[in-house]
Design a protein around this motif. Sequence first.
Motif, PDB file in Angstrom:
ATOM      1  N   THR A 162      44.066  29.347  36.519  1.00 59.83           N
ATOM      2  CA  THR A 162      43.411  28.812  35.941  1.00 59.83           C
ATOM      3  C   THR A 162      42.341  28.315  36.814  1.00 59.83           C
ATOM      4  O   THR A 162      42.371  28.035  37.859  1.00 59.83           O
ATOM      5  CB  THR A 162      44.401  27.476  35.791  1.00 59.83           C
ATOM      6  N   THR A 192      41.103  25.272  32.107  1.00 59.99           N
ATOM      7  CA  THR A 192      40.760  27.400  31.483  1.00 59.99           C
ATOM      8  C   THR A 192      41.594  28.161  32.204  1.00 59.99           C
ATOM      9  O   THR A 192      42.231  28.202  33.159  1.00 59.99           O
ATOM     10  CB  THR A 192      39.389  27.286  31.931  1.00 59.99           C
ATOM     11  N   TRP A 225      42.120  31.877  32.654  1.00 57.48           N
ATOM     12  CA  TRP A 225      41.615  33.141  33.143  1.00 57.48           C
ATOM     13  C   TRP A 225      42.439  34.817  33.233  1.00 57.48           C
ATOM     14  O   TRP A 225      43.838  34.508  33.822  1.00 57.48           O
ATOM     15  CB  TRP A 225      40.321  33.402  34.209  1.00 57.48           C
ATOM     16  N   GLN A 231      38.252  34.865  30.010  1.00 65.76           N
ATOM     17  CA  GLN A 231      38.344  33.867  29.679  1.00 65.76           C
ATOM     18  C   GLN A 231      39.775  34.026  28.705  1.00 65.76           C
ATOM     19  O   GLN A 231      39.112  34.316  27.263  1.00 65.76           O
ATOM     20  CB  GLN A 231      37.363  32.693  29.121  1.00 65.76           C
ATOM     21  N   HIS A 272      41.227  27.448  26.313  1.00 58.31           N
ATOM     22  CA  HIS A 272      40.030  27.085  26.912  1.00 58.31           C
ATOM     23  C   HIS A 272      40.646  25.761  25.903  1.00 58.31           C
ATOM     24  O   HIS A 272      41.047  25.353  25.139  1.00 58.31           O
ATOM     25  CB  HIS A 272      38.785  27.054  26.792  1.00 58.31           C
TER      26      HIS A 272
END
Length: 702
Positions: free
Chosen positions: A205, A215, A217, A230, A233
């Motif tokens: 994150t 977010t 990832w 990603q 989010h």
Amino acid sequence: MTSPDLTAPVAPTRPFTRSHHGDDVADHYEWLRAKDDEVVIAHLKDENAYTHSRTAHLAGLREDIFQEMKQRTLETDLSVPTRRGNWWYYSRTVEGSQYGIHCRAPLADPDDWTPPELTADTEIDGEQVMLDGNVEAEGHEFFSLGSFDTSTDGTRLLYGVDLAGDERYTLRIRDLSTGTDLADVVPNTSAGASFSPDGRFVVYTTMDDAWRPDTVWLHEVGTDAAADQQLFHEPDERYWVGAGFTRSDKYLMIGVGSSITSEEFLVPADDLRAQPRSVWPRREGVEYESTHAVVDGEDVLYILHNDGALDFELVRVAASTPDGEREIVLPHLPGRRLLDMSAFRDWGTVAYRRDGIVRMGLLDYGTGAVRELDFDEPLYTVGASGNPEWAPPMIRLGYGSFVTPGTVYDYVVDTAELLLRKRQPVLGGFDPADYGQERVWAVTEDGVRVPVSLVWKRSFGAPGDGPRPVHLYGYGSYEHSIDPGFSIARLSLLDRGVVFAVAHVRGGGEMGRQWYEDGKLQSKRNTFTDFVAVARHLVDAGYTTPDRMVAEGGSAGGLLMGAVANLAPELFAGILADVPFVDALTTILDPSLPLTVIEWDEWGDPLHDAGVYEYMKSYTPYENVRAGVQYPRILAVTSLNDTRVLYVEPAKWVARLREVGADALLKCEMVAGHGGVSGRYNAWHQRAFELAWLLDVLGLAA
């Protein structure tokens, strides 16, 4: 003692007005917020120099306390090994070294669940050093690990390092067969990154500009971080995000939460690019947490929630249709605050709080029955920890109390045996029987009974036999409980006759969810008045006198310290405020500052609500420093790189206290974060500084 020619730094005043809801507030020290301003840095250094001079007479005592901590600690030691895959994982500490050394040794027998009894002076067959914190920290004043994970097959190590104290970590991946790092480098991550079960990916994150993890990832091992995908989010600034894999390795669980609302999303671990699927859609005020299990061959989720259940209930749902029918496993029971459910292949563990004490139990999937574990101390804390395996025959527990050093047990599920694996060594002739602990109760003006935990050395007599010096600690926010725990540093106080007391005030979680609700938002003042009631009880009951009592709290507990300094300065000889949240209103009014918007659920939103503004202004310590008051001696400790409570809050508070003649000191660590300095010897020196000051205030510095 103090030289009469020492002069405290004077922070110049500069015009600045804060205006909200028709209220104009002159804040002449707001300029101290400019962290990059050389004048601000110079002022902080002047404060440090003044504090050093004012406490120079305590140098010998500081060294004595440091040596006491050092001599009571087995400096060269090993942790109890934890089994994961084909390895036993453990850490070493070595005398003279600041940081731990993370090691592993191969499993000799795949059917062996008994951890090897390791000693520091014996060679361990096949031992491999995965990461030596002392090597990684070379050349740096600060070092902290925020992520640490091995791939399922044991071939790679994922680790995240912070070298500033601002809780932004750089991720790296190490090939454990060669000891060299791969080319993968992922900067500016949050803590808690992990490998996917197949080892192909890393899930991590990142944070927004307000230090909010927002977010999730996906990084493919061996690729450039610029190509990371990603996965999720969260745009709403009230919510933080976290991610991790279930113990079963079936799902990636993405959690989104504020302090009053949560939502979770499932992603199949074998298809991480799939669209995250909500477990339960978020509803304002509903919190829940789920874990995956397999019962009778079916994938299920156990969900702990507070939907119509103040102290939470536990339900079971089908993993395929989690928003469908709910089977109640543990019903809501007022006064039993359910805290956690953790799933293993054949059974689960549950943690709950009853009568102010954490309890642990084993959950039978078939019957829903809970087998509670019994411990014979009146005050203790216990929790499951270090259990990465899906199908172990036993559960690893951590246990301790005010008088029992940290203890590691393995609880054998089939036989109900509690196997002692290790108890923290305390050198120098320590005997738990020399110390006592008990819980007493103070009563507030509105008739609420507040629990108070006490620990003392018996040779000085029992508390209440006559006035004794008292160190009173408090926190009281975020439903965080101050549970009974052992401290080697605390022995330096107890052995000098100090009674340590914890005021379990409202706003904490000791007495259930309502205890928390009654100490937040528009009821926040209860936290402060509870602490004052406890202090008054300790005086009225003959435990101590005001000139022999020092209060301490940190972070949100530092807000508590600042508030009680204004409410009842006559009750304390001194107040120790660690990274104190003392300029709370200014911070919570500014949504650009770290974590502010998230905090509105805890404190209220004074930016948009005039009532909240007025209420917070009535208690915020910096706003309410009063002239003509004899304040107790105050020591505020902070860190320049703290992102949770900015250094400027205690800096402004101390400047304002000095205006009204208070004896206030500021100590600012110039390379550190919210948790203070890094490295165990550095941390011991820091704590020795604080305890020496505390003993000086209590008249015990000689």
